[in-house]
Design an enzyme around this catalytic site. Sequence first.
Site, PDB file in Angstrom:
ATOM      1  N   THR A  19      21.162   5.964  10.690  1.00 46.47           N
ATOM      2  CA  THR A  19      20.138   6.369   9.847  1.00 46.47           C
ATOM      3  C   THR A  19      19.696   7.757   9.992  1.00 46.47           C
ATOM      4  OG1 THR A  19      18.591   5.765  11.849  1.00 46.47           O
ATOM      5  CG2 THR A  19      19.577   3.859  10.203  1.00 46.47           C
ATOM      6  N   SER A 264      12.479  13.331  19.874  1.00 48.31           N
ATOM      7  CA  SER A 264      12.227  12.146  18.377  1.00 48.31           C
ATOM      8  C   SER A 264      12.765  12.358  17.372  1.00 48.31           C
ATOM      9  CB  SER A 264      10.684  11.046  18.000  1.00 48.31           C
ATOM     10  OG  SER A 264       9.853  12.070  17.710  1.00 48.31           O
ATOM     11  N   LYS A 265      13.124  11.526  16.912  1.00 46.05           N
ATOM     12  CA  LYS A 265      14.321  11.600  15.685  1.00 46.05           C
ATOM     13  C   LYS A 265      13.327  12.885  14.109  1.00 46.05           C
ATOM     14  CE  LYS A 265      17.406   8.707  14.367  1.00 46.05           C
ATOM     15  NZ  LYS A 265      18.029   7.614  13.602  1.00 46.05           N
ATOM     16  N   ARG A 266      11.895  13.263  14.650  1.00 42.02           N
ATOM     17  CA  ARG A 266      10.851  13.554  14.270  1.00 42.02           C
ATOM     18  C   ARG A 266      10.525  15.258  13.877  1.00 42.02           C
ATOM     19  NH1 ARG A 266       8.841   9.078  14.199  1.00 42.02           N
ATOM     20  NH2 ARG A 266       7.839   9.202  15.919  1.00 42.02           N
TER      21      ARG A 266
END
Length: 497
Positions: A19, A264-266
């Site tokens: 993902t 985080s991924k963000r």
Amino acid sequence: MASAPSSSAVRVRFCPSPTGNPHVGLVRTALFNWAFARHHGGTLVFRIEDTDAARDSEESYRQLLDSLRWLGLDWDEGPEVGGPHAPYRQSQRMDLYADVAARLLDAGHAYRCWCTAEELEARRDAARAAGRPSGYDGLCRTLTPEQTAAHEAEGRTSIVRFRMPDEPITFTDLVRGELTFTPENVPDFGIVRANGAPLYTLVNPVDDALMEITHVLRGEDLLSSTPRQIALYRALAEIGVGNGSIPRFGHLPYVMGEGNKKLSKRDPQSSLNLYRERGFLPQGLLNYLSLLGWSIAEDRDIFSLDEMVSAFEIDAVNANPARFDLKKCEAINAVHLRAMPVADFVAACEPWLTAPHAPWRPEAFDRAAFEELAPLAQTRLTVLSEITDNVDFLFLDEPATDEASWAKAMKPGADALLRTARAGLAEAEWNAEALKAAVLAAGEQHGLKLGKAQAPVRVAVTGRTVGLPLFESLEVLGRERTLARVDSALKTLEQQA
């Protein structure tokens, strides 16, 4: 704390979900598993957890494989390699999970739960209001056949829940030591959705059991799921799934970003693609990521992957959160850049010397000229992408002049200095030593030291106040182009006057 056993029987796994783009926290987990397996002469299993069709994508799957290949983290079993436990994509193992779920139901280790989302939320709210744990309260654990039939008659759907034991679960974490979870804090949990799709809580332990994983090294955010997985491993052993052993767990510390928040991924700086695009070396990036929770020695930050493998022990990992420091990451990468053989450095720069990164016409690129300056560039770069701005003056028809650099260097009197310098350069032998002497002499005539005198020359020729050593750059650029650029700068100054 005792170290994990050194044995060829060590089997670890790296099991990301496809993902989005790979992120540095994921890479750190992959690195620690890889180093642990290599240190102990064991096996790294690369497994793809792609049971969430709504979020998983083939593009992300391909990026994962490509990223590991780029980093040089190889695997012993998994996609493109195969192995005795294939397939290694969970989306291709669904029949197996359905069979295991049915066997857990038949053995009484799991049961059907008919509670609706609204009912669950209402009971959670009541539990919180009463000061009780708000996890699942076990309502469907003891349903009679009549109650089950009534739910079915209503047209309700059910999920499958695993029945947690009614006693504490204790295990020794390889990073954090002995931990105990009490029953009230680890309620029964879902393992199969109402539509029959298996959940991570089932498929992950099932694959660990069948693939004979001996050590699970993963992020601290998954620590709370460990007692559930241990209970499930025990149930799987009872129904004959796997070899009956339970992996040893080691939970790696959080990686913190800006503001002391978990990366985080963000977060922009978490994307692995960012580091590839900027031209980090795999060995430089991995060197830094290894320091997020581990160290080879108290006074040493720079080492090779081979040195890491030789020294890596999971019980040396620090349980405290590690802060991601981009500046330190860049500094470590720069050391690895400077340690490269020049020929390797030249080859590594190639992507940034051609389209779409290079701003010059392809036919304007002069490899021989670049190779002359490459050793000087190598000592100054932090990441490979910086090579473009450092050498563009060689291949552009006109220098890409930076406005701030022009304003800083071309102050009143710069035109007079440039005229004197041009005259000296025109008469000088065309080598770095003679060119330096010419500009030094021009500066002395105008009461300027070399640093002040060379600034207008540098901006006129390269467009910037900082860059590669000026006189070696002029030598490679050549007399004709150098003097033409000084003339162009003088003309611009006249127009601005």
